[in-house]
Design an enzyme around this catalytic site. Sequence first.
Site, PDB file in Angstrom:
ATOM      1  N   GLU A  82     -10.022 -65.009 -20.209  1.00 31.40           N
ATOM      2  CA  GLU A  82     -11.503 -65.130 -19.974  1.00 31.40           C
ATOM      3  C   GLU A  82     -11.978 -63.891 -20.745  1.00 31.40           C
ATOM      4  O   GLU A  82     -13.159 -63.761 -21.122  1.00 31.40           O
ATOM      5  CB  GLU A  82     -12.099 -64.976 -18.528  1.00 31.40           C
ATOM      6  CG  GLU A  82     -11.824 -65.965 -17.510  1.00 31.40           C
ATOM      7  CD  GLU A  82     -12.186 -65.822 -16.122  1.00 31.40           C
ATOM      8  OE1 GLU A  82     -13.191 -64.697 -15.798  1.00 31.40           O
ATOM      9  OE2 GLU A  82     -11.908 -66.494 -15.310  1.00 31.40           O
ATOM     10  N   GLY A  83     -11.102 -62.973 -21.185  1.00 30.24           N
ATOM     11  CA  GLY A  83     -11.620 -61.756 -21.688  1.00 30.24           C
ATOM     12  C   GLY A  83     -11.398 -60.515 -20.701  1.00 30.24           C
ATOM     13  O   GLY A  83     -11.704 -59.351 -21.050  1.00 30.24           O
TER      14      GLY A  83
END
Lengths: 356, 356
Positions: free
Chosen positions: A320-321
């Site tokens: 997702e980062g």
Amino acid sequence: MTPDLDELARRVRLPETDLAKLARERLAGLAKPVGALGRLEELAEWLTAAQGTWPPHLDNVRVVVFAGDHGIAKAGVSAYPAEITALMVRTFVSGGAAVNVLARQVGASVRVADLAVDADLGDVPPEVIRHKVRRASGRIDVENALTLDEAEAAFTAGMTIADEEVDAGADLVIPGDMGIGNTTPSAVLTTVLTNKDVASVVGRGTGIDDDTWMRKAAAVRDAARRARPLTGDLIALLAAVAGADIAAMTGFIAQAAARRTPVLLDGVVSAAAALVAQRITYRVGRWCLAGHRSPEPAHDAALGRLGLTPIVDFGMRLGEGTGALLAVPVLQAATAISNEMATLAEVTGDLETGQV
Amino acid sequence: MTPDLDELARRVRLPETDLAKLARERLAGLAKPVGALGRLEELAEWLTAAQGTWPPHLDNVRVVVFAGDHGIAKAGVSAYPAEITALMVRTFVSGGAAVNVLARQVGASVRVADLAVDADLGDVPPEVIRHKVRRASGRIDVENALTLDEAEAAFTAGMTIADEEVDAGADLVIPGDMGIGNTTPSAVLTTVLTNKDVASVVGRGTGIDDDTWMRKAAAVRDAARRARPLTGDLIALLAAVAGADIAAMTGFIAQAAARRTPVLLDGVVSAAAALVAQRITYRVGRWCLAGHRSPEPAHDAALGRLGLTPIVDFGMRLGEGTGALLAVPVLQAATAISNEMATLAEVTGDLETGQV
């Protein structure tokens, strides 16, 4: 829509190393022993060279989550059903996912781009689905993930998204990922582009058991066989084994580099995309930082080839980062030090006039 | 003024491990694979047990920089003159030091306490010098750092400062250090309390050359000989080889633990103080986290004995609390995840009703 990779390569220049030298001198003059802030000083130098200004700044950090499903999930390579991808895209939009929480902590924005989620997301804002290429990519152990046209469209979409983020003022971009099964194509790209053994790059993903791991390893082996003849044609490689999300991420990273914008990589998926982008020109890697170290074994292999040392290591394996976002405060600290600290000359003014 | 260490030991209890179990269950229910946030989840559990509430919170982080000069600096063990200590205290007050910059980044407060700076700091706010014990500590290779009365006063001052910070609402405290020569007494305490060889705990401090390192190693050896018979009497040990700043830091850490307040350790100086505080009762260590890993070799030895794993590792060797401050965003991320993330049940509500 066909991206000209040679022209793209020409547009990626090197950071300004003269300015790194200036940064080093300025940092040496601050009120502390030379080098005592360790990696903070290295990162301040790096940002200065990338941004072309002293002191560096970091006011506008932007995460783009590239979402897509992968046909290989049908081979039973993940602990979660493919339906989770669409649910998580909705959660990104509503702001309750880990990437949203961690982005708010550091003042970063989060954008979601559905490239190939296997659902018709009519209920999300139109900009989320604007660049959608198809519903799910093909099952890469036996068929291509994408047609060549789709791979070009996805790659070009990633370049467009990079342009939009840079034009909006991004100081730094983070390519995040969401897609059940996406560590499988990442492992394929990593084994093919680093020449590491298949078994050494296949990890536990979201937490799979031994039987699932063996199915995943077999899928990576079969897809890697299909991919190896294609390393001279990167669009064909992305079409064969990547998927639209990873193809877009590759275009995004390369175009951010062309636009002189630092890229903070997250986990194994963004590292695999960076490996492909590095094949466009090695200079792409000079615009990348590794945010964190993932427990996925392909990550170490990819970072080794990219020549990057992760900033933090918390055993995070969510994607997702999120891992990269944990490194943002470190970069913010590096810029704050550069902007706000007193110099040794200011502090020792008293010493010279005997006021101690 | 004589601190009753047995009574202090009785007041230090264990964190509430039942609540760690509750935290683990709640974290397992969030919208992510179980354990996918790695160390963030462990830290969220730890904070929950320490604070006795779910979800954990971290709104009030307070740094206290314990400043003092060390007579051993006269033996030529440092790269910098002792005058720097007073200059840096003034820089802390004016807000231009690295600790000020990094504290502002994470919303932490910075308090400076002059315990033994070798200057009369009439120009700083009176609360900075309220607990001053003397000007510089003795040269520990040949004489005691402090009298027993001074050691008791310094230890008690540290306890008082801890009480003041906790009463002001601290969720977490960071003991920082400032004092030319202070890694030398830290190395002495570490070699004596961990039984590691002298040569293995003597480091480069602010960046000393080989000749200076050899003088420092000889000073540590001689001071350690003086200290070894005193490990059964901690106040006598602090008087013999610590100095007023480190004695105060020891009282500060122990009293914070007694007040059920997490202590985020910084580098080698605070780790040495924690080693002494751990001798009061092992339970003190259960209230401590290691913020960062310092390149000083004594740090690894001390953290090993304390059973702590550093949160970040950036090669920082400045002290002041700066290394610990880089770990604060990680703890803030752990609390944000605990407070703000959607649960898996919320996200998959759609899945069960077939809306994908």
